[in-house]
Design a protein around this motif. Structure first.
Motif, PDB file in Angstrom:
ATOM      1  N   MET A 122      40.346  38.742  23.425  1.00  0.00           N
ATOM      2  CA  MET A 122      39.858  39.069  24.885  1.00  0.00           C
ATOM      3  C   MET A 122      39.911  37.789  25.612  1.00  0.00           C
ATOM      4  SD  MET A 122      38.374  41.377  26.132  1.00  0.00           S
ATOM      5  CE  MET A 122      38.256  41.422  28.085  1.00  0.00           C
ATOM      6  N   VAL A 123      39.773  36.739  25.183  1.00  0.00           N
ATOM      7  CA  VAL A 123      40.013  35.480  26.152  1.00  0.00           C
ATOM      8  C   VAL A 123      41.386  35.698  26.200  1.00  0.00           C
ATOM      9  CG1 VAL A 123      39.929  33.095  26.165  1.00  0.00           C
ATOM     10  CG2 VAL A 123      37.869  34.279  25.179  1.00  0.00           C
ATOM     11  N   ILE A 124      42.523  35.631  25.292  1.00  0.00           N
ATOM     12  CA  ILE A 124      43.785  35.309  25.657  1.00  0.00           C
ATOM     13  C   ILE A 124      44.275  36.348  26.491  1.00  0.00           C
ATOM     14  CG2 ILE A 124      45.932  35.824  24.429  1.00  0.00           C
ATOM     15  CD1 ILE A 124      44.742  34.435  22.182  1.00  0.00           C
ATOM     16  N   VAL A 125      43.779  37.784  26.451  1.00  0.00           N
ATOM     17  CA  VAL A 125      44.300  38.843  27.376  1.00  0.00           C
ATOM     18  C   VAL A 125      43.857  38.315  29.038  1.00  0.00           C
ATOM     19  CG1 VAL A 125      43.985  41.213  28.066  1.00  0.00           C
ATOM     20  CG2 VAL A 125      44.645  40.646  25.759  1.00  0.00           C
ATOM     21  N   SER A 126      42.600  37.977  28.996  1.00  0.00           N
ATOM     22  CA  SER A 126      41.958  37.778  30.345  1.00  0.00           C
ATOM     23  C   SER A 126      42.897  36.607  30.938  1.00  0.00           C
ATOM     24  CB  SER A 126      40.460  37.342  30.271  1.00  0.00           C
ATOM     25  OG  SER A 126      39.932  38.316  29.396  1.00  0.00           O
ATOM     26  N   SER A 127      42.971  35.647  30.342  1.00  0.00           N
ATOM     27  CA  SER A 127      43.831  34.487  30.831  1.00  0.00           C
ATOM     28  C   SER A 127      45.192  34.887  31.277  1.00  0.00           C
ATOM     29  CB  SER A 127      43.663  33.391  29.743  1.00  0.00           C
ATOM     30  OG  SER A 127      44.842  32.591  30.036  1.00  0.00           O
ATOM     31  N   ARG A 128      45.927  35.806  30.390  1.00  0.00           N
ATOM     32  CA  ARG A 128      47.062  36.005  30.689  1.00  0.00           C
ATOM     33  C   ARG A 128      47.449  37.204  31.954  1.00  0.00           C
ATOM     34  NH1 ARG A 128      51.203  36.808  27.490  1.00  0.00           N
ATOM     35  NH2 ARG A 128      51.529  39.090  27.582  1.00  0.00           N
ATOM     36  N   SER A 129      46.326  37.897  32.061  1.00  0.00           N
ATOM     37  CA  SER A 129      46.390  38.848  32.988  1.00  0.00           C
ATOM     38  C   SER A 129      46.317  38.333  34.525  1.00  0.00           C
ATOM     39  CB  SER A 129      45.227  39.972  33.107  1.00  0.00           C
ATOM     40  OG  SER A 129      45.240  40.265  31.702  1.00  0.00           O
ATOM     41  N   ILE A 130      45.654  37.243  34.551  1.00  0.00           N
ATOM     42  CA  ILE A 130      45.479  36.717  36.137  1.00  0.00           C
ATOM     43  C   ILE A 130      46.285  35.519  36.065  1.00  0.00           C
ATOM     44  CG2 ILE A 130      43.496  35.597  37.460  1.00  0.00           C
ATOM     45  CD1 ILE A 130      41.736  37.305  35.836  1.00  0.00           C
ATOM     46  N   ASN A 131      46.725  35.534  37.157  1.00  0.00           N
ATOM     47  CA  ASN A 131      47.956  34.398  37.731  1.00  0.00           C
ATOM     48  C   ASN A 131      47.213  33.069  37.791  1.00  0.00           C
ATOM     49  OD1 ASN A 131      49.988  33.168  39.542  1.00  0.00           O
ATOM     50  ND2 ASN A 131      50.974  35.012  38.888  1.00  0.00           N
ATOM     51  N   SER A 132      47.865  32.182  37.924  1.00  0.00           N
ATOM     52  CA  SER A 132      47.378  30.768  37.972  1.00  0.00           C
ATOM     53  C   SER A 132      46.952  30.757  39.582  1.00  0.00           C
ATOM     54  CB  SER A 132      48.299  29.746  37.730  1.00  0.00           C
ATOM     55  OG  SER A 132      49.456  29.762  38.158  1.00  0.00           O
ATOM     56  N   LEU A 133      47.820  31.257  40.458  1.00  0.00           N
ATOM     57  CA  LEU A 133      47.251  31.461  41.851  1.00  0.00           C
ATOM     58  C   LEU A 133      45.883  31.982  42.241  1.00  0.00           C
ATOM     59  CD1 LEU A 133      48.625  30.090  44.243  1.00  0.00           C
ATOM     60  CD2 LEU A 133      49.402  32.524  45.029  1.00  0.00           C
ATOM     61  N   ILE A 134      45.580  33.140  41.545  1.00  0.00           N
ATOM     62  CA  ILE A 134      44.202  33.676  41.477  1.00  0.00           C
ATOM     63  C   ILE A 134      43.246  32.767  40.957  1.00  0.00           C
ATOM     64  CG2 ILE A 134      42.965  35.656  41.063  1.00  0.00           C
ATOM     65  CD1 ILE A 134      45.383  37.375  40.903  1.00  0.00           C
ATOM     66  N   TRP A 135      43.246  32.155  40.117  1.00  0.00           N
ATOM     67  CA  TRP A 135      42.479  31.187  39.122  1.00  0.00           C
ATOM     68  C   TRP A 135      42.158  30.365  40.487  1.00  0.00           C
ATOM     69  CZ3 TRP A 135      39.546  32.703  35.793  1.00  0.00           C
ATOM     70  CH2 TRP A 135      39.994  33.356  34.675  1.00  0.00           C
ATOM     71  N   ALA A 136      43.109  29.572  40.980  1.00  0.00           N
ATOM     72  CA  ALA A 136      43.165  28.588  41.906  1.00  0.00           C
ATOM     73  C   ALA A 136      42.231  29.180  42.857  1.00  0.00           C
ATOM     74  CB  ALA A 136      44.336  28.114  42.303  1.00  0.00           C
ATOM     75  N   LEU A 137      42.556  30.406  43.683  1.00  0.00           N
ATOM     76  CA  LEU A 137      41.744  30.818  44.603  1.00  0.00           C
ATOM     77  C   LEU A 137      40.298  30.711  44.419  1.00  0.00           C
ATOM     78  CD1 LEU A 137      42.847  32.090  47.237  1.00  0.00           C
ATOM     79  CD2 LEU A 137      42.473  34.294  46.035  1.00  0.00           C
ATOM     80  N   LEU A 138      39.794  30.917  43.098  1.00  0.00           N
ATOM     81  CA  LEU A 138      38.622  31.206  42.861  1.00  0.00           C
ATOM     82  C   LEU A 138      37.954  29.687  42.569  1.00  0.00           C
ATOM     83  CD1 LEU A 138      38.519  33.745  39.776  1.00  0.00           C
ATOM     84  CD2 LEU A 138      37.582  34.060  42.264  1.00  0.00           C
ATOM     85  N   LEU A 139      38.745  28.846  42.020  1.00  0.00           N
ATOM     86  CA  LEU A 139      38.147  27.465  41.538  1.00  0.00           C
ATOM     87  C   LEU A 139      38.129  26.769  42.891  1.00  0.00           C
ATOM     88  CD1 LEU A 139      40.407  27.013  38.476  1.00  0.00           C
ATOM     89  CD2 LEU A 139      37.854  26.793  38.577  1.00  0.00           C
ATOM     90  N   VAL A 140      39.094  26.975  43.916  1.00  0.00           N
ATOM     91  CA  VAL A 140      39.047  26.139  44.982  1.00  0.00           C
ATOM     92  C   VAL A 140      37.480  26.641  45.819  1.00  0.00           C
ATOM     93  CG1 VAL A 140      39.869  26.196  47.322  1.00  0.00           C
ATOM     94  CG2 VAL A 140      41.316  25.794  45.641  1.00  0.00           C
ATOM     95  N   LEU A 141      37.051  27.690  45.756  1.00  0.00           N
ATOM     96  CA  LEU A 141      35.935  28.190  46.105  1.00  0.00           C
ATOM     97  C   LEU A 141      34.820  27.621  45.352  1.00  0.00           C
ATOM     98  CD1 LEU A 141      35.208  30.668  48.181  1.00  0.00           C
ATOM     99  CD2 LEU A 141      34.411  31.857  45.999  1.00  0.00           C
ATOM    100  N   ILE A 142      34.883  27.287  44.183  1.00  0.00           N
ATOM    101  CA  ILE A 142      33.770  26.471  43.259  1.00  0.00           C
ATOM    102  C   ILE A 142      33.712  25.222  43.473  1.00  0.00           C
ATOM    103  CG2 ILE A 142      32.750  26.311  40.956  1.00  0.00           C
ATOM    104  CD1 ILE A 142      33.827  29.092  40.408  1.00  0.00           C
ATOM    105  N   LEU A 143      34.998  24.502  43.146  1.00  0.00           N
ATOM    106  CA  LEU A 143      35.108  23.208  42.965  1.00  0.00           C
ATOM    107  C   LEU A 143      35.498  22.468  44.432  1.00  0.00           C
ATOM    108  CD1 LEU A 143      37.146  22.845  39.940  1.00  0.00           C
ATOM    109  CD2 LEU A 143      34.719  22.458  40.063  1.00  0.00           C
ATOM    110  N   GLY A 144      35.876  23.282  45.392  1.00  0.00           N
ATOM    111  CA  GLY A 144      36.107  22.795  46.597  1.00  0.00           C
ATOM    112  C   GLY A 144      37.993  22.243  46.611  1.00  0.00           C
ATOM    113  N   PRO A 145      38.501  22.101  47.640  1.00  0.00           N
ATOM    114  CA  PRO A 145      40.186  22.105  47.636  1.00  0.00           C
ATOM    115  C   PRO A 145      40.440  20.499  46.802  1.00  0.00           C
ATOM    116  CG  PRO A 145      39.324  21.966  49.809  1.00  0.00           C
ATOM    117  CD  PRO A 145      38.308  22.060  48.877  1.00  0.00           C
ATOM    118  N   GLY A 146      41.732  20.635  46.236  1.00  0.00           N
ATOM    119  CA  GLY A 146      42.063  19.508  45.535  1.00  0.00           C
ATOM    120  C   GLY A 146      42.846  19.610  44.367  1.00  0.00           C
TER     121      GLY A 146
END
Lengths: 272, 275, 279
Positions: A122-146
């Motif tokens: 499940m972890v593997i599939v979720s990680s594979r389905s979501i592009n790194s740009l989308i991950w970045a979008l979420l993480l910028v929201l949480i951690l701030g830009p950088g």
């Protein structure tokens, strides 16, 4: 294929497929074509054709603005480029650290408990389905830009890629050495380190370097959503319509990716 | 690769110790590489700038987002989600088809053993450009040319597909069994007949497998390029995240994951069937 | 405990799924120091039998005793401790290809050392010294840093033997040691095994296809057919009639007519007893 031979007027007629296979093939083609036409129509309906008619002129205009590139701008790009390399490299490293144990949980022959396997998959599939740009979008929201957001985004995407290829490699190992190591009275962990690890090491190294190469490419765009690297400069230049700077950035990205691809190919070649 | 005894065995008194032979035999290289790695890591990690107070603020949002995955909100943006997913799917189908169609001539042109020199250089150059730039960068250019909307996305994905497929196809053609080609040529076949009877049968099975694989990739990418205005579910997702609508964002991500799982499962079955 | 046999099997059966049983009701006891050759056609259950002894294959029924230890009742760490006193040698050598010869040999100590010691390859000095002695004994003193996949078949099998002996076993389980080797190397390997068993007073079960080699090097022969013991006796007792019982009459009759009429002992005729090469 004797079935494809029919007789007509005492002359054998050879066909490549049987009648039923032929029908199945034709209907598959029909469905495929219908789907394609339908999809094309949806796209066409959602397109502003006056823009498209203008596309040639727009492209010419774009190229005109890019030339000549503003070469001395390259001097300002070393720091973003360094950040991009770090995002890719540290992100890959972090991804490897997490993916490695997950692959062992996900492989049928090394998973310690049947309940853990679907969880790891499940972890593997979720990680594979979501592009790194989308991950970045979420993480910028949480951690701030950088760059930190970029590194973690790359790592999160890499877990699935490395995890999947690695667990497939683990499932393909030879069983006899495993049997021999168990026969010495080895414990479970010793069996992993002597029976499994040496067999998957080349695949593991190859997969990691390959993903690093892909990650360099991915890291070039993370800045578009604020996650650091050369993409930040790209975004800024596009927003100010400084296409002569965009051209410089493109040349730099092209060169970097070419070099990383060359390095990765060399390393993988050396491993095999 | 000599198995000398002196290198890895040391005897002190009666006790014998043995060390595993190191991966890199040259001591200077080994230490140089380790020191280089350590220095790089130190520099790289030091250059990460983190605004910790911002991170602390953000953690609450992070928690809210994780919580949203437990309670995804499919309802309030249902129509946007459906429209976005359908657009992504149609973009995937059309771009994969066009991309594969175009990658066949490009792949033939980029195979050194069946192509003329200038054609080879042109096709290889095109493949290099397509593979080097991330889809999103290409999408920016095509959006600038064709305007916002799914057409820019289709062209982007088709272009990326060409780079991916044509390279693998060219490698396949370069490694085909040349004896079969010669056998067909010996029958007096022309170039097209040669391609159809000697090359095509050797590369078709893998080509079909790769097409299905690329279909997967194109769907995943179609969810991203919307961020720069090239159509698909990405635009919806971007809006949801910008407006802090975590429930909707989580719903969209779950739908993407579900569709990827389904297509991956279907394509692995189809590939097994084709083989 | 002189009275207790080294190894005893009582009523051991193995059935894979719902198929016909691979082993049925095997009773066997092996005194200390005896070398037993297990012969029989492919699929007779030879491999299954020796794997049931160290429980690489789990027997469906029956008991296995190693001296006074009931192997079939052991679990976890106790099973591993029992396994380390049973060295195993494999048909395809079963070395870990990407490890060096020394690492492969030292892996025989895995049952004795802890995880971190084995992971960091920091084996105790006496283990290393013993490994060096064993490599010397099997005739491979200078290859310890070579990788296992750089060796020839005979050399690999020597490393496999060294690994098994490093376990300081009291019993050897040997699965088709010569099946992948040429005739000359086969004889060298069998002689080496035989010598080591005598030197260390080891009992051994050797699965072997080659009847001639079995007769030449074993103290006792057990014939297995369809998962049952059909012969148990001295090598001299292997008459043509006995071989027919083991390998089956119908197999002879499918061979070209006229070829097998003189007693139906094709196997022994194809590989005549070697002379002049004795140790």
């Amino acid at each position: 294929m004797p079935l494809s031979i029919a007789t007509r007027n005492h002359q054998p007629v050879w066909r490549r497929r049987t009648t039923r296979a032929q029908w199945a093939l034709w209907s598959a083609w029909l469905v495929g074509t219908a789907l394609l036409v339908l999809c094309s129509k949806v796209i066409a309906d959602n397109t502003t054709w006056s823009f498209v008619a203008d596309a040639g002129r727009q492209a010419g205009d774009l190229i005109g603005r890019m030339l000549p590139p503003e070469w001395y701008y390259a001097g300002e790009l070393w720091r973003p480029l360094w950040d991009t390399l770090n995002i890719a490299t540290l992100g890959t490293g972090l991804g490897i650290l997490i993916a490695f144990p997950i692959a062992f949980l996900a492989a049928r022959n090394t998973s310690p408990h049947p309940a853990l396997r679907p969880l790891a998959l499940m972890v593997i599939v979720s990680s594979r389905s979501i592009n790194s740009l989308i991950w970045a979008l979420l993480l910028v929201l949480i951690l701030g830009p950088g760059t930190l957001a970029g590194i973690i985004a790359i790592a999160l995407r890499s877990i699935g890629f490395i995890g999947k290829l690695l667990y497939e490699a683990i499932e393909e190992i030879h069983l006899t050495p495993m049997e021999a190591v168990s026969a010495t009275g080895a414990s479970r962990l010793q069996l992993m380190s002597y029976g499994v690890l040496p067999q998957i090491m080349p695949a593991f190294a190859g997969i990691s370097v390959y993903r690093w190469d892909i990650n360099i490419r991915e890291a070039t765009v993370l800045g578009l959503v604020g996650a650091g690297g050369i993409g930040l400069e790209l975004n800024a230049s596009i927003n100010t319509l400084a296409w002569d700077r965009v051209a410089v950035i493109f040349v730099l990205i092209f060169a970097t990716v070419m070099v990383s691809e060359w390095v990765s190919a060399k390393v993988r070649h050396a491993i095999i | 690769m000599t198995g000398g005894r002196g290198e890895t065995i040391t005897t002190t008194g009666h006790a014998v110790t043995w060390r595993r032979p190191p991966l890199i035999r040259d001591r200077r290289w080994r230490w140089g590489l380790m020191a280089g790695t350590a220095v790089y890591l130190a520099l790289a990690i030091a250059s990460i700038e983190v605004d910790w107070s911002r991170v602390v603020d953000g953690l609450a949002r992070g928690a809210a987002f994780v919580a949203a995955f437990a309670q995804p909100d499919f309802v309030s943006r249902w129509e946007d989600i459906v429209a976005g997913i359908l657009e992504s799917l149609t973009m995937t189908v059309v771009s994969t088809f066009i991309g594969i169609l175009l990658s066949i001539p490009v792949g033939l042109g980029a195979a050194r053993n069946v192509s003329a020199w200038p054609v080879y250089m042109f096709c290889r150059g095109m493949i290099a450009v397509s593979r080097t730039f991330q889809e999103v960068i290409i999408a920016i250019l095509f959006v600038a040319m064709f305007g916002f909307g799914p057409l820019a996305g289709v062209v982007t994905l088709a272009f990326a597909t060409i780079g991916f497929m044509a390279k693998l196809l060219a490698e396949d053609i370069e490694s085909i069994d040349w004896r079969q080609v010669e056998a067909v040529r010996a029958t007096g076949a022309g170039w097209w007949q040669l391609m159809n009877h000697a090359v095509q049968p050797q590369v078709t099975p893998r080509l079909l497998g790769l097409s299905l694989y690329r279909l997967d990739i194109n769907f995943r990418e179609s969810a991203v390029i919307g961020i720069v205005g090239a159509g698909g579910i990405g635009a919806t997702l971007n809006t949801a995240i910008d407006r802090y609508e975590y429930g909707s964002a989580a719903a969209i991500l779950l739908v993407i994951i579900a569709i990827v799982m389904v297509t991956e499962y279907a394509s692995s079955h189809a590939r097994r069937f084709l083989q | 405990m002189a009275g207790i046999p080294m190894l005893r099997l009582a009523g051991v059966s193995k059935r894979y799924g719902k198929d016909v049983p691979a082993l049925s009701d095997i009773d066997l006891s092996l005194p200390r120091g005896q070398v037993l050759a297990l012969i029989g056609p492919s699929g007779a259950g030879k491999s299954t039998l020796i794997r049931c002894v160290n429980r690489l294959v789990e027997p469906t029924q029956g008991h296995v005793w190693l001296e006074d230890i009931a192997v079939t009742r052991l679990r976890g760490a106790q099973l591993r401790r029992a396994r380390r006193s049973m060295g195993m040698i494999f048909q395809e050598y079963a070395l870990v290809d990407r490890l060096t010869v020394m690492e492969n040999v030292l892996s025989g100590r895995l049952g004795y050392v802890g995880f971190w010691r084995s992971f960091l390859r920091r084996y105790p000095g006496e283990d290393v010294a013993e490994a060096l002695r064993m490599l010397e004994r099997v005739g491979m003193p200078d290859s310890m840093d070579k990788r296992a996949d750089a060796l020839s078949g005979g050399q690999r099998q020597r490393v496999g033997i060294a690994r098994a002996l490093l376990q300081a076993p009291s019993l050897l389980l040997i699965d088709e040691p010569t099946a992948s080797l040429d005739p000359r190397t086969s004889r060298q390997i069998m002689r080496l095994i035989r010598e080591l068993c005598s030197e260390r007073d080891l009992a051994a079960i050797i699965n072997i296809h080659d009847v001639a080699l079995a007769q030449r090097f074993a103290d006792r022969i057990v014939g297995l057919r369809d998962g049952r013991i059909v012969y148990d006796g001295t090598p001299d007792g292997l008459t043509p009639a006995v071989l027919t019982t083991i390998y089956g009459e119908e197999e002879w009759s499918t061979a070209p007519a006229g070829d097998e009429e003189s007693g139906g002992v094709g196997h022994t005729r194809q590989m005549p007893l070697p002379v002049g090469d004795a140790s």
